[in-house]
Scaffold this motif. Structure first.
Motif, PDB file in Angstrom:
ATOM      1  N   ASP A   1       0.341 -32.066  33.105  1.00 19.20           N
ATOM      2  CA  ASP A   1       0.755 -32.585  31.814  1.00 19.20           C
ATOM      3  C   ASP A   1      -0.403 -32.765  30.857  1.00 19.20           C
ATOM      4  OD1 ASP A   1       3.407 -32.666  32.470  1.00 19.20           O
ATOM      5  OD2 ASP A   1       3.328 -34.682  33.290  1.00 19.20           O
TER       6      ASP A   1
ATOM      7  N   ILE B   1      17.486 -40.271  30.595  1.00 17.19           N
ATOM      8  CA  ILE B   1      16.056 -40.549  30.759  1.00 17.19           C
ATOM      9  C   ILE B   1      15.664 -41.830  30.037  1.00 17.19           C
ATOM     10  CG2 ILE B   1      13.732 -39.719  30.174  1.00 17.19           C
ATOM     11  CD1 ILE B   1      14.841 -36.857  30.537  1.00 17.19           C
TER      12      ILE B   1
ATOM     13  N   PHE C   1      14.271 -45.506  31.807  1.00 20.77           N
ATOM     14  CA  PHE C   1      13.031 -46.216  31.490  1.00 20.77           C
ATOM     15  C   PHE C   1      13.322 -47.684  31.173  1.00 20.77           C
ATOM     16  CE2 PHE C   1      10.873 -42.125  31.119  1.00 20.77           C
ATOM     17  CZ  PHE C   1       9.577 -42.454  31.508  1.00 20.77           C
TER      18      PHE C   1
ATOM     19  N   GLU D   1       6.817 -48.956  33.319  1.00 21.81           N
ATOM     20  CA  GLU D   1       7.838 -48.005  32.877  1.00 21.81           C
ATOM     21  C   GLU D   1       8.743 -48.628  31.831  1.00 21.81           C
ATOM     22  OE1 GLU D   1       8.028 -45.481  37.101  1.00 21.81           O
ATOM     23  OE2 GLU D   1       9.721 -46.757  36.493  1.00 21.81           O
TER      24      GLU D   1
ATOM     25  N   ILE E   1       9.185 -43.687  24.819  1.00 23.85           N
ATOM     26  CA  ILE E   1       9.960 -42.516  25.230  1.00 23.85           C
ATOM     27  C   ILE E   1      11.126 -42.286  24.273  1.00 23.85           C
ATOM     28  CG2 ILE E   1      11.324 -41.499  27.085  1.00 23.85           C
ATOM     29  CD1 ILE E   1       8.294 -41.837  27.685  1.00 23.85           C
TER      30      ILE E   1
ATOM     31  N   HIS F   1       0.594 -41.461  30.540  1.00 27.03           N
ATOM     32  CA  HIS F   1       1.938 -40.978  30.212  1.00 27.03           C
ATOM     33  C   HIS F   1       2.506 -40.178  31.384  1.00 27.03           C
ATOM     34  CE1 HIS F   1       5.071 -40.498  27.366  1.00 27.03           C
ATOM     35  NE2 HIS F   1       4.865 -39.224  27.081  1.00 27.03           N
ATOM     36  N   SER F   2       1.649 -39.352  32.005  1.00 21.98           N
ATOM     37  CA  SER F   2       2.070 -38.553  33.148  1.00 21.98           C
ATOM     38  C   SER F   2       2.424 -39.441  34.342  1.00 21.98           C
ATOM     39  CB  SER F   2       0.961 -37.575  33.538  1.00 21.98           C
ATOM     40  OG  SER F   2       1.309 -36.857  34.700  1.00 21.98           O
TER      41      SER F   2
ATOM     42  N   TRP G   1       5.910 -40.795  33.828  1.00 21.09           N
ATOM     43  CA  TRP G   1       6.896 -39.722  33.652  1.00 21.09           C
ATOM     44  C   TRP G   1       7.024 -38.877  34.920  1.00 21.09           C
ATOM     45  CZ3 TRP G   1       9.760 -38.403  29.186  1.00 21.09           C
ATOM     46  CH2 TRP G   1      10.374 -37.162  29.191  1.00 21.09           C
TER      47      TRP G   1
ATOM     48  N   VAL H   1      11.127 -39.486  35.513  1.00 20.93           N
ATOM     49  CA  VAL H   1      11.816 -38.188  35.389  1.00 20.93           C
ATOM     50  C   VAL H   1      11.852 -37.460  36.725  1.00 20.93           C
ATOM     51  CG1 VAL H   1      11.808 -35.970  34.191  1.00 20.93           C
ATOM     52  CG2 VAL H   1      11.181 -38.054  32.962  1.00 20.93           C
TER      53      VAL H   1
ATOM     54  N   PRO I   1       6.363 -34.255  29.515  1.00 23.21           N
ATOM     55  CA  PRO I   1       6.630 -35.159  28.386  1.00 23.21           C
ATOM     56  C   PRO I   1       6.670 -34.467  27.033  1.00 23.21           C
ATOM     57  CG  PRO I   1       5.095 -36.182  29.887  1.00 23.21           C
ATOM     58  CD  PRO I   1       5.278 -34.771  30.366  1.00 23.21           C
TER      59      PRO I   1
ATOM     60  N   THR J   1       9.933 -33.628  25.052  1.00 24.62           N
ATOM     61  CA  THR J   1      10.708 -34.536  24.186  1.00 24.62           C
ATOM     62  C   THR J   1      10.721 -33.971  22.768  1.00 24.62           C
ATOM     63  OG1 THR J   1       8.699 -35.856  23.766  1.00 24.62           O
ATOM     64  CG2 THR J   1      10.148 -36.596  25.543  1.00 24.62           C
TER      65      THR J   1
END
Length: 459
Positions: free
Chosen positions: A236, A258, A262, A270, A277, A366-367, A370, A392, A407, A410
């Motif tokens: 990512d 999704i 979260f 999260e 998100i 972020h990874s 996610w 995810v 991500p 999105t």
């Protein structure tokens, strides 16, 4: 890159002693130059230049010479025409002949290249990745330090022999290919500017057959400050390069699943990221643009959000947006409600979407929420893997959504869903393109495609 012009009342290049020899210490305003010459970031630390046999601490004459040398170098570096006066080979100062003599031509190339690429790309590739390959340095995960591979070509003449030695470097083949391309460009640049004369480019037509190796997909790499980025993080962290052209998207139902997952997570980090998100899905902005967003960019009274900057993980700093443009995005009722709720809960925080500890989000953080991560540990000589799937990843394994997408998707989800909902309205597509930093042609070609239900009129 350029040294700042500044009137000095006293010499700021100081003299110190290290293991019995004199050395020069340079002020921070000269750091960009030395980072380019050395091919690595100083990270706030001073630059030291050992004088070696040219300066012994017990020799008064060497102290005098070092003082004169410091004054001369500072005068050259701080002069308005410092590029003409300063000699990057150091031969002018009587201490040349070392590695800087080999990097004089590369310096000019780096100064030019820095104006052509993003700051994050320049720092990650040119000051770190390519430089380490050229110097034959490879990161050892166990000792958490760089080790020599025996393939150092930094001090060798730029000829075919040293070029072919680069092909034997024990690195990811794709990284070697990229390094060869950079060296080829640097050599061509040196020839076009007259810095290199009467020499053939040894990197031109130097081919390396890159065979797809499944294992290389799962190899680690070195990130900022020597930290190890494993394959699941790299997947990512490269998203802006690779996912820009991969326009797959989540369905509207998958998007909602999704976002809800979260908000309903039992993990604090999260849940904290849930508004981020949702915002990414509602605006189609690039993740880095959302990471850098501050309340000063939100204009509730005018009904707009200003996207003017992006957070770059590789340099741990904000930069301009990818297109170098400032975009104004209209606040919809859903976005207004989302931002108002966030504002009520964190009125004292400047960042719109901070992490739990208040830090700025990054590609790696972020990874983590996610995609997740995998920890590797050794116990009694045996290696074990511990999997910690992200939101995810869990949804895919549970069969609640059809596929895993990074991500960055999105953005593609927002553009695709919005484009299809407004495909018959050219003005709406124009507004969508402007709001997302795109073009109508790109949206029609990559996001709408062609309508299979339309039939050509026979003529």
């Amino acid at each position: 890159m350029k040294a700042q012009s500044k009137v000095q009342t006293a010499c700021d290049i100081t003299i110190g002693v290290d293991h019995g020899s004199l050395r020069l210490q340079f002020p921070s305003r000269h750091s960009p130059l030395w980072e380019a010459l050395d091919g690595k970031l100083l990270k706030g630390k001073p630059k030291y230049l050992p004088l070696g046999r040219h300066g012994y601490k017990d020799n008064p004459e060497d102290w005098k010479r070092a003082s004169a040398l410091a004054a001369q170098m500072e005068a050259d570096l701080d002069h308005p025409e410092w590029e003409k006066l300063f000699d990057p080979t150091l031969a002018k100062y009587g201490i040349g002949g070392g590695k800087y003599a080999k990097l004089a031509d590369v310096l000019q190339y780096l100064q030019w290249k820095e104006t052509k690429v993003e700051p994050s790309t320049f720092a990650d590739r040119y000051l770190r990745r390519y430089s380490n390959i050229i110097k034959g340095l490879k990161w050892d995960k166990k000792s958490r330090s760089f080790s020599a591979t025996g393939n150092d070509i930094s001090s060798l003449p730029a000829n075919r022999l040293s070029a072919e030695k680069l092909l034997l470097s024990p690195y990811n083949k794709a990284a070697i290919v990229d390094t060869i391309r950079a060296l080829n460009e640097a050599f061509d640049r040196g020839q076009s500017t007259g810095m290199i004369k009467n020499a053939q480019n040894p990197y031109r037509n130097l081919h390396l057959e890159v065979v797809e190796n499944p294992k290389e997909k799962y190899t680690s790499a070195i990130g900022v400050d020597g930290e190890i980025l494993e394959w699941w993080q790299l997947q990512d962290s490269r998203q802006e390069e690779e996912c820009e052209t991969d326009v797959r998207f989540f369905t509207k139902n998958e998007r909602d699943i999704i976002v809800r997952a979260f908000y309903e997570s039992d993990k604090q980090n999260e849940r904290k990221a849930a508004p981020l998100i949702e915002f990414l899905f509602l605006t189609g902005c690039r993740p880095g643009e959302a990471f850098a967003l501050r309340w000063g960019d939100i204009f509730f009274d005018r009904g707009y959000i200003r996207f003017s900057k992006s957070y770059a993980t590789s340099i741990k700093s904000t930069k301009r947006t990818k297109t170098k443009e400032i975009r104004m995005f209209r606040i919809t009722p859903k976005i207004a409600s989302l931002l108002s709720n966030i504002r009520k809960s964190q009125s004292s925080v400047d960042l719109v979407f901070p992490q739990v500890g208040g830090q700025t989000h990054s590609n790696s953080s972020h990874s983590l929420i996610w995609l997740g991560k995998v920890d590797k540990k050794e116990v009694n000589g045996k290696s074990y893997e511990y999997h910690y799937p992200g939101v995810v990843t869990r949804l895919v394994s549970e069969g609640k959504i059809s596929q895993y997408l990074a991500p960055y998707h999105t953005r593609h989800t927002y553009i695709t869903l919005t484009a299809h909902a407004n495909k018959s309205d050219t003005s709406a597509l124009l507004l969508l393109a402007h709001a997302c930093g795109n073009s109508v042609e790109i949206i029609v070609k990559h996001y709408l495609g062609f309508d299979k239900d339309i039939h050509l009129v026979e003529v």
